[in-house]
Design a protein around this motif. Structure first.
Motif, PDB file in Angstrom:
ATOM      1  N   GLU A  77       0.835  -1.219   0.000  1.00 51.44           N
ATOM      2  CA  GLU A  77       0.000   0.000   0.000  1.00 51.44           C
ATOM      3  C   GLU A  77       0.861   1.257   0.000  1.00 51.44           C
ATOM      4  N   ASN A  78       2.005   1.185   0.695  1.00 52.66           N
ATOM      5  CA  ASN A  78       2.928   2.325   0.696  1.00 52.66           C
ATOM      6  C   ASN A  78       3.416   2.624  -0.712  1.00 52.66           C
ATOM      7  N   VAL A  79       3.772   1.567  -1.433  1.00 50.67           N
ATOM      8  CA  VAL A  79       4.303   1.763  -2.793  1.00 50.67           C
ATOM      9  C   VAL A  79       3.175   2.177  -3.743  1.00 50.67           C
ATOM     10  N   MET A  80       1.982   1.671  -3.474  1.00 53.07           N
ATOM     11  CA  MET A  80       0.839   2.014  -4.340  1.00 53.07           C
ATOM     12  C   MET A  80       0.326   3.426  -4.080  1.00 53.07           C
TER      13      MET A  80
ATOM     14  N   PRO B 198       1.402   6.680  -4.032  1.00 51.24           N
ATOM     15  CA  PRO B 198       1.466   7.747  -5.041  1.00 51.24           C
ATOM     16  C   PRO B 198       0.669   7.412  -6.299  1.00 51.24           C
ATOM     17  N   LEU B 199       0.602   6.122  -6.619  1.00 48.64           N
ATOM     18  CA  LEU B 199      -0.167   5.706  -7.802  1.00 48.64           C
ATOM     19  C   LEU B 199      -1.665   5.900  -7.550  1.00 48.64           C
ATOM     20  N   ASP B 200      -2.112   5.559  -6.329  1.00 44.71           N
ATOM     21  CA  ASP B 200      -3.530   5.727  -5.985  1.00 44.71           C
ATOM     22  C   ASP B 200      -3.952   7.191  -6.089  1.00 44.71           C
ATOM     23  N   VAL B 201      -3.030   8.068  -5.686  1.00 42.75           N
ATOM     24  CA  VAL B 201      -3.393   9.491  -5.666  1.00 42.75           C
ATOM     25  C   VAL B 201      -3.293  10.116  -7.057  1.00 42.75           C
TER      26      VAL B 201
ATOM     27  N   SER C  37      -2.165   8.393 -10.291  1.00 42.67           N
ATOM     28  CA  SER C  37      -2.245   7.654 -11.546  1.00 42.67           C
ATOM     29  C   SER C  37      -3.698   7.484 -12.004  1.00 42.67           C
ATOM     30  N   ARG C  38      -3.888   7.545 -13.311  1.00 41.06           N
ATOM     31  CA  ARG C  38      -5.226   7.345 -13.885  1.00 41.06           C
ATOM     32  C   ARG C  38      -5.470   5.860 -14.194  1.00 41.06           C
ATOM     33  N   LYS C  39      -4.460   5.039 -13.925  1.00 35.87           N
ATOM     34  CA  LYS C  39      -4.593   3.610 -14.233  1.00 35.87           C
ATOM     35  C   LYS C  39      -5.612   2.951 -13.300  1.00 35.87           C
ATOM     36  N   ASN C  40      -6.125   1.791 -13.729  1.00 35.62           N
ATOM     37  CA  ASN C  40      -7.078   1.104 -12.852  1.00 35.62           C
ATOM     38  C   ASN C  40      -6.328   0.339 -11.750  1.00 35.62           C
ATOM     39  N   GLN C  41      -7.123  -0.155 -10.802  1.00 34.11           N
ATOM     40  CA  GLN C  41      -6.559  -0.792  -9.604  1.00 34.11           C
ATOM     41  C   GLN C  41      -5.550  -1.898  -9.956  1.00 34.11           C
ATOM     42  N   ARG C  42      -5.906  -2.735 -10.949  1.00 32.74           N
ATOM     43  CA  ARG C  42      -5.066  -3.882 -11.309  1.00 32.74           C
ATOM     44  C   ARG C  42      -3.710  -3.415 -11.865  1.00 32.74           C
ATOM     45  N   GLU C  43      -3.766  -2.359 -12.693  1.00 27.21           N
ATOM     46  CA  GLU C  43      -2.523  -1.828 -13.287  1.00 27.21           C
ATOM     47  C   GLU C  43      -1.659  -1.143 -12.224  1.00 27.21           C
ATOM     48  N   ARG C  44      -2.337  -0.453 -11.314  1.00 20.32           N
ATOM     49  CA  ARG C  44      -1.577   0.231 -10.250  1.00 20.32           C
ATOM     50  C   ARG C  44      -0.868  -0.810  -9.382  1.00 20.32           C
ATOM     51  N   ARG C  45      -1.578  -1.876  -9.082  1.00 19.06           N
ATOM     52  CA  ARG C  45      -1.001  -2.939  -8.269  1.00 19.06           C
ATOM     53  C   ARG C  45       0.186  -3.586  -8.989  1.00 19.06           C
ATOM     54  N   LYS C  46       0.019  -3.780 -10.285  1.00 21.72           N
ATOM     55  CA  LYS C  46       1.077  -4.407 -11.092  1.00 21.72           C
ATOM     56  C   LYS C  46       2.346  -3.541 -11.059  1.00 21.72           C
ATOM     57  N   ARG C  47       2.127  -2.225 -11.201  1.00 24.58           N
ATOM     58  CA  ARG C  47       3.270  -1.294 -11.187  1.00 24.58           C
ATOM     59  C   ARG C  47       3.967  -1.331  -9.810  1.00 24.58           C
TER      60      ARG C  47
ATOM     61  N   ASP D 257      -7.826  16.488  -3.532  1.00 27.76           N
ATOM     62  CA  ASP D 257      -7.248  16.229  -4.861  1.00 27.76           C
ATOM     63  C   ASP D 257      -7.951  15.056  -5.534  1.00 27.76           C
ATOM     64  N   ARG D 258      -8.131  13.991  -4.764  1.00 27.87           N
ATOM     65  CA  ARG D 258      -8.777  12.797  -5.300  1.00 27.87           C
ATOM     66  C   ARG D 258      -9.898  12.367  -4.356  1.00 27.87           C
ATOM     67  N   MET D 259     -11.136  12.380  -4.840  1.00 19.14           N
ATOM     68  CA  MET D 259     -12.275  12.024  -3.993  1.00 19.14           C
ATOM     69  C   MET D 259     -12.196  10.563  -3.539  1.00 19.14           C
TER      70      MET D 259
END
Lengths: 277, 249
Positions: free
Chosen positions: A97-100, A102-105, A107-117, B25-27
């Protein structure tokens, strides 16, 4: 590339950074070294915008960071990754979750892609097995590696590291150093590493900036650091016995006139040590 | 604390709130944090509200029954007076004073620790408005959950009184039940809920301010936590005075 011009920082009239100019190259590990209290961390915090300098210019790819509007500054910060001295991982989140984060905040990618990254970044630092652990359950060295994975999650152009080896054993330190160097090369980033560990400097430093009491005393490459004639730099570099001995051994090998005195001193000390034994 | 220091604190608090009270920033991230905080600050406070409300409700009824024993007053007065005390002051003000200790110290310590371990700086480096990201979900979640806590407290306070009447028979249960229904004004419930939501905002925001402004180490986090509880208590009592005068005076 990061250009710094005439940077000055004062705290209540006390000058902490005095007219510092430097260019930090892309694809290289740029090291800022100096004694404790020499202004290294303040310099780094000025560069990332955590502290506003009193005057001077900081240019990222030609754009003046200090003159940027809030939105532009925010956008630039997404190109920055930072490894803090204490790792600064979020305690309430797992390693993954720590690594994800910045991606969660951003990235426009979906959950699966964010997790993969995120998993790719963790794999890059050899920590995929620890993905479900919390920061309190892993060692200091692992925390540093997770922090590196988090820093590179958004594929930044600039990587800042504040004392990445502090509190680590020599072997883990070396591993972190090599990781920083590999990542810098692989992702073609501009890396800035604040350190007072000469082993790190000699391991990975491409460009070295030596600060002393807020003043830029010396800059150059690691090939030249050992034979500099700057007294303050020599005081710092040869404060450790290991580096003293390396220099003395070097003097013996080269055997030139200038090092004759060192050679005699070394032989004398060796004789004394032999007597003691 | 000097006057200048207090004014500086007020100014810094206002500036912080300006950063906090902006759209997230993100809801998606905001709501994720919002529900986490609602659980942590609100749901986890239910047990303390339940215990305290039940026992204090029982004690209020017992005290009133013992001290207002006069042939000139009807016995249902015990229920009516207990109800007014619980609805108007206990379930909102006193409960919020207690929650300022639990929730306020929790918020100040959490944010303060994040500050000294550079987690707040890490958020800033990522280009995130750390004040908004960390504080807004806490304030909104706690304020939104306050009515639940207050209603719980009201029911359990009155139920505590019911139990004591059942056990001691003073006054009889039927008289107590009649008393808590007599001359009931629904507006008092709304008054109490609105007041507690204001207190909820004060508790979360002041504690967050103290946590966010921590500089130094563990000792400073402890000091910030204590300061936040003290200042919150004073602010709650002062606001209660002003609000009571405005709404009931």
């Amino acid at each position: 590339m990061i250009e710094v011009k005439n940077l000055i920082k004062e705290f209540e009239g006390r000058v902490v950074l005095d007219d510092i100019s430097a260019n930090f190259q892309k694809g290289a590990v740029n090291m800022i070294i100096g004694k404790s209290g020499s202004g290294k961390s303040v310099f780094l915090k000025c560069l990332v915008g955590l502290i506003r300098p009193t005057s001077g210019e900081i240019r990222y790819g030609g754009r003046n960071f200090l003159a940027m509007k809030n939105r532009e500054m925010k956008r630039l910060r997404r190109d920055m990754g930072m490894l803090f001295q204490g790792s600064a991982l979020f305690d309430s989140k797992t390693v993954l979750e720590n690594v994800m984060f910045p991606l969660d905040v951003f990235s426009r990618k979906n959950q699966r892609e964010r997790r993969k990254r995120a998993e790719f970044c963790l794999e890059r630092v050899n920590l995929l097995d620890a993905a479900d652990l919390f920061p309190s359950e892993i060692s200091g060295g692992m925390m540093k590696r997770v922090a590196i994975a988090r820093a590179i999650a958004l594929n930044p152009k600039y990587l800042f590291c504040d004392e990445p080896n502090s509190g680590l054993d020599p072997k883990t330190s070396q591993m972190i150093d090599e990781l920083i160097q590999d990542i810098t090369r692989d992702f073609n980033m501009t890396s800035l590493v604040v350190s007072h560990d000469m082993n790190s400097v000699m391991n990975i430093g491409d460009y070295i900036l030596f600060l002393n009491e807020g003043i830029k005393e010396w800059e150059g490459s690691k090939e030249h650091i050992m034979d500099s004639d700057n007294d303050k730099l020599n005081d710092f570099v040869f404060a450790s016995d290991l580096f003293k001995k390396i220099k003395e051994a070097d003097a013996i090998i080269t055997g030139n006139e200038a090092n004759e005195e060192n050679r005699k001193k070394l032989i004398q000390r060796m004789e004394e040590e032999a007597k003691d034994l | 604390m000097t006057i200048t220091g207090s004014l500086e604190n007020i100014g810094e608090y206002a500036l912080l709130m300006k950063r906090v009270l902006t759209p997230p920033d993100r809801m998606r991230e905001f709501f994720r944090e919002f529900f986490k905080e609602m659980y942590k600050l609100g749901v986890n406070s239910i047990w303390i509200v339940v215990i305290i409300s039940f026992f204090i409700g029982a004690v209020i009824v017992m005290q009133i029954a013992l001290n207002v024993a006069s042939p000139l007053l009807p016995r249902f007065t015990v229920g009516a007076v207990s109800r007014e005390i619980i609805l108007l002051e206990f379930s909102s003000t006193i409960m919020c004073l207690i929650l300022s200790g639990k929730v306020g110290s929790n918020v100040a310590t959490e944010i303060g620790t994040m500050r000294i371990t550079e987690q707040v700086d890490a958020l800033e480096i990522m280009g995130i408005n750390s004040a908004n990201y960390l504080i807004l979900p806490k304030i909104t979640a706690f304020v939104a959950f306050m009515p639940v806590l207050v209603i719980f407290s009201m029911f359990l306070g009155l139920y505590g009184g019911y139990v004591i009447c059942y056990l001691t028979g003073t006054p009889p249960v039927s008289t107590y039940v009649y008393g808590i229904q007599a001359f009931f004004r629904e507006s008092f419930v709304w008054y109490s809920i609105i007041k507690s939501m204001i207190f909820g905002f004060i508790i979360a925001s002041v504690a967050a301010y103290y946590g966010y402004s921590v500089r130094g180490g563990a000792l400073d986090v402890g000091r910030a936590s204590t300061d936040s509880v003290v200042i919150n208590s004073i602010l709650i009592l002062m606001t209660d005075l002003v609000f009571t005068q405005l709404a009931m005076g």
